[in-house]
Motif scaffolding. Structure first.
Motif, PDB file in Angstrom:
ATOM      1  N   ARG A  57       0.804  -1.227   0.000  1.00 36.79           N
ATOM      2  CA  ARG A  57       0.000   0.000   0.000  1.00 36.79           C
ATOM      3  C   ARG A  57       0.832   1.270   0.000  1.00 36.79           C
ATOM      4  O   ARG A  57       0.608   2.175  -0.807  1.00 36.79           O
ATOM      5  CB  ARG A  57      -0.863   0.099   1.280  1.00 36.79           C
ATOM      6  N   SER A  58       1.760   1.360   0.955  1.00 36.38           N
ATOM      7  CA  SER A  58       2.444   2.645   1.121  1.00 36.38           C
ATOM      8  C   SER A  58       3.201   2.999  -0.145  1.00 36.38           C
ATOM      9  O   SER A  58       3.046   4.083  -0.700  1.00 36.38           O
ATOM     10  CB  SER A  58       3.392   2.610   2.317  1.00 36.38           C
ATOM     11  N   ARG A 107      11.340   4.043   3.656  1.00 41.58           N
ATOM     12  CA  ARG A 107      10.986   3.036   4.674  1.00 41.58           C
ATOM     13  C   ARG A 107      12.236   2.240   4.973  1.00 41.58           C
ATOM     14  O   ARG A 107      12.932   1.776   4.069  1.00 41.58           O
ATOM     15  CB  ARG A 107       9.880   2.107   4.160  1.00 41.58           C
ATOM     16  N   HIS A 135       5.016   5.812  11.738  1.00 42.53           N
ATOM     17  CA  HIS A 135       4.513   5.776  10.364  1.00 42.53           C
ATOM     18  C   HIS A 135       3.529   6.959  10.260  1.00 42.53           C
ATOM     19  O   HIS A 135       2.319   6.770  10.241  1.00 42.53           O
ATOM     20  CB  HIS A 135       3.829   4.422  10.117  1.00 42.53           C
ATOM     21  N   GLN A 138       0.594   7.171   7.740  1.00 48.25           N
ATOM     22  CA  GLN A 138      -0.476   6.214   8.044  1.00 48.25           C
ATOM     23  C   GLN A 138      -1.383   6.801   9.127  1.00 48.25           C
ATOM     24  O   GLN A 138      -2.613   6.722   9.044  1.00 48.25           O
ATOM     25  CB  GLN A 138       0.127   4.885   8.517  1.00 48.25           C
ATOM     26  N   ARG A 172       4.338   0.106  14.562  1.00 46.66           N
ATOM     27  CA  ARG A 172       4.633   1.546  14.479  1.00 46.66           C
ATOM     28  C   ARG A 172       3.393   2.364  14.134  1.00 46.66           C
ATOM     29  O   ARG A 172       3.281   3.523  14.499  1.00 46.66           O
ATOM     30  CB  ARG A 172       5.736   1.772  13.445  1.00 46.66           C
ATOM     31  N   THR A 173       2.436   1.721  13.413  1.00 46.61           N
ATOM     32  CA  THR A 173       1.244   2.515  13.039  1.00 46.61           C
ATOM     33  C   THR A 173       0.466   2.937  14.286  1.00 46.61           C
ATOM     34  O   THR A 173      -0.043   4.052  14.349  1.00 46.61           O
ATOM     35  CB  THR A 173       0.307   1.741  12.088  1.00 46.61           C
ATOM     36  N   ARG A 234      -1.684  -6.224  12.978  1.00 47.11           N
ATOM     37  CA  ARG A 234      -1.058  -7.512  12.685  1.00 47.11           C
ATOM     38  C   ARG A 234       0.044  -7.806  13.713  1.00 47.11           C
ATOM     39  O   ARG A 234       0.722  -6.879  14.160  1.00 47.11           O
ATOM     40  CB  ARG A 234      -0.440  -7.398  11.280  1.00 47.11           C
ATOM     41  N   GLN A 236       3.530  -8.392  14.493  1.00 46.75           N
ATOM     42  CA  GLN A 236       4.688  -7.979  13.679  1.00 46.75           C
ATOM     43  C   GLN A 236       5.780  -9.050  13.792  1.00 46.75           C
ATOM     44  O   GLN A 236       6.818  -8.845  14.431  1.00 46.75           O
ATOM     45  CB  GLN A 236       5.207  -6.620  14.168  1.00 46.75           C
ATOM     46  N   PRO A 273      -4.452  -1.028   9.642  1.00 49.55           N
ATOM     47  CA  PRO A 273      -3.579  -0.358   8.661  1.00 49.55           C
ATOM     48  C   PRO A 273      -3.345  -1.233   7.428  1.00 49.55           C
ATOM     49  O   PRO A 273      -2.937  -0.727   6.386  1.00 49.55           O
ATOM     50  CB  PRO A 273      -2.276  -0.138   9.433  1.00 49.55           C
ATOM     51  N   LEU A 274      -3.596  -2.538   7.583  1.00 48.14           N
ATOM     52  CA  LEU A 274      -3.317  -3.539   6.551  1.00 48.14           C
ATOM     53  C   LEU A 274      -1.807  -3.633   6.339  1.00 48.14           C
ATOM     54  O   LEU A 274      -1.114  -2.657   6.561  1.00 48.14           O
ATOM     55  CB  LEU A 274      -4.063  -3.241   5.250  1.00 48.14           C
ATOM     56  N   PRO A 275      -1.258  -4.742   5.938  1.00 45.01           N
ATOM     57  CA  PRO A 275      -1.960  -5.961   5.564  1.00 45.01           C
ATOM     58  C   PRO A 275      -2.539  -6.704   6.769  1.00 45.01           C
ATOM     59  O   PRO A 275      -1.899  -6.756   7.819  1.00 45.01           O
ATOM     60  CB  PRO A 275      -0.851  -6.801   4.928  1.00 45.01           C
TER      61      PRO A 275
HETATM   62  C1  NCD Z   1       1.975  -1.232   8.208  1.00 43.85           C
HETATM   63  C2  NCD Z   1       3.462  -0.981   8.356  1.00 43.85           C
HETATM   64  O1  NCD Z   1       4.230  -1.250   7.439  1.00 43.85           O
HETATM   65  O2  NCD Z   1       3.802  -0.484   9.402  1.00 43.85           O
HETATM   66  N1  NCD Z   1       1.537  -1.285   6.900  1.00 43.85           N
HETATM   67  C3  NCD Z   1       1.218  -0.127   6.250  1.00 43.85           C
HETATM   68  O3  NCD Z   1       2.055   0.667   5.902  1.00 43.85           O
HETATM   69  N2  NCD Z   1      -0.082   0.119   6.052  1.00 43.85           N
HETATM   70  C4  NCD Z   1       1.407  -2.257   9.087  1.00 43.85           C
HETATM   71  C5  NCD Z   1       2.011  -3.627   9.163  1.00 43.85           C
HETATM   72  O4  NCD Z   1       2.963  -3.975   8.463  1.00 43.85           O
HETATM   73  O5  NCD Z   1       1.495  -4.406   9.963  1.00 43.85           O
END
Ligand code: NCD
Length: 342
Positions: A57-58, A107, A135, A138, A172-173, A234, A236, A273-275
């Motif tokens: 996504r990002s 990132r 993040h 996000q 981090r989100t 999720r 991590q 935030p997905l995934p």
């Molecule tokens: C998140 C991330 O990368 O921090 N994804 C995102 O950018 N939407 C969330 C995650 O990986 O669980």
């Protein structure tokens, strides 16, 4: 804050007025994000999308936002094909990039490394995730989603009951989310996680210091009681020392339709935030939620485009020039997905 030429590294840099400015600009960008209108305001500009960690996504939404405003994008993905393999420092890579691109999105798996990129360059750097740190974009799109789902401008939101569920230690989100939501008025946060994966103490203390109620619990049922918003995350796995350690927590919190409808308020909505991890045994959001009108996860991901477009035009100082080259889009564009997300 003065946006032109600034970096976006942490939500700490925003006051409520800054977030409002971003959201006003994002609202202006909606017809462009929905592909009804197009603008050439970024024609000739180049974005460097530097992703040293997995992303769908990002990376894609930063690129889509930039290119739909007429800009171009070049990617650097992973360390393998870069001069980091030859021992080049972040300082030198970033300094060199300043000669090539107008803005960088970075990132990186390690905390503090995106800041290092920012210190070495004179073009704006946007943090798209630095290890377990932050993040910030996000968090912006998450709060923009809250504003849209509640149909209430952020400065008028009061007393929202927010349950944040999952791996709150490494995610981090949610670190950025708690800090940005702390700008709102008297919220009730419930942090639902196993003790070992609870929200870092300093973030709990920060939310308290801004006048919010904070409860921590290991119980999903208790945590969801009376929630207006459930924010799932999720596990991590990539941040644990061993896969075995992560496996102990896998599938611990699965929000399904039954618990969501029984425990939350009738108009509650569910964000992530997905995934989301859809492998058997994980499933932090059960598939039986997929037809639920409160499932906001895909609307949330869609909102990333308008918010990222807003950031680009603000950081590059052209927010007032977007309309000058705007025209309707002539090609086929499907209708927006409805309120029933699928
Ligand atoms: C998140 C991330 O990368 O921090 N994804 C995102 O950018 N939407 C969330 C995650 O990986 O669980």
């Amino acid at each position: 804050m003065n946006f032109t030429g600034s970096h976006i590294l942490t939500v700490d840099q925003f006051e409520l007025a800054d977030v409002q400015r971003i959201f006003e600009t994002a609202t202006m960008m909606e017809p462009f994000a929905l592909r009804r209108r197009r603008s050439r305001v970024l024609e000739g500009a180049l974005l460097g999308n530097l992703f040293f960690e997995a992303s769908t996504r990002s990376r894609f939404s930063f690129a889509a936002a930039f290119e739909r405003l007429g800009g171009a994008v070049r990617d650097m993905i992973g360390f393998e094909h870069t001069s980091f393999q030859k021992g080049e420092s972040i300082h030198d890579t970033s300094r060199v990039m300043s000669g090539y691109v107008d803005v960088m999105v970075v990132r990186h798996p390690e905390l503090g490394k995106v800041d290092e990129f920012a210190r070495a360059t004179n073009v704006p750097v946007i943090n798209s995730g630095d290890g377990t740190g932050e993040h910030p974009t996000q968090a912006l799109l998450d709060l923009y989603t809250v504003q849209k789902e509640t149909k209430t401008p952020i400065e008028k939101i009061k007393g929202l009951r927010v349950a944040v569920v999952g791996d709150l230690r490494h995610g981090r989100t949610v670190h950025s989310l708690v800090k940005i939501m702390a700008l709102l008025d008297r919220l009730h946060f419930t942090f639902v996680a196993p003790d070992a994966l609870q929200m870092p103490d300093e973030l709990v203390a920060y939310a308290h210091s801004r006048g919010h109620d904070v409860v921590t619990t290991e119980s999903l049922d208790d945590g969801l009681d009376g929630a207006d918003l459930v924010y799932c995350t999720r596990l991590q796995e990539e941040r644990f020392a061993t896969a075995g350690e992560a496996a102990r927590y896998r599938g611990m919190y699965a929000v399904n339709r039954q618990v969501f409808e029984k425990r939350c308020k009738p108009n509650a909505f569910l964000m992530h935030p997905l995934p989301r991890d859809s492998r058997i045994g994980a499933m932090e959001i059960s598939l039986d939620m997929d037809e639920h009108p409160g499932l906001a996860i895909f609307r949330q991901a869609d909102n990333g485009i308008a918010v990222r477009m807003a950031l680009f035009v603000l950081l590059l100082g052209v927010a007032d020039q977007v309309q000058a080259t705007a025209t309707d889009v002539p090609w086929f564009v499907p209708n927006k997905f409805g309120t029933k997300d699928c």
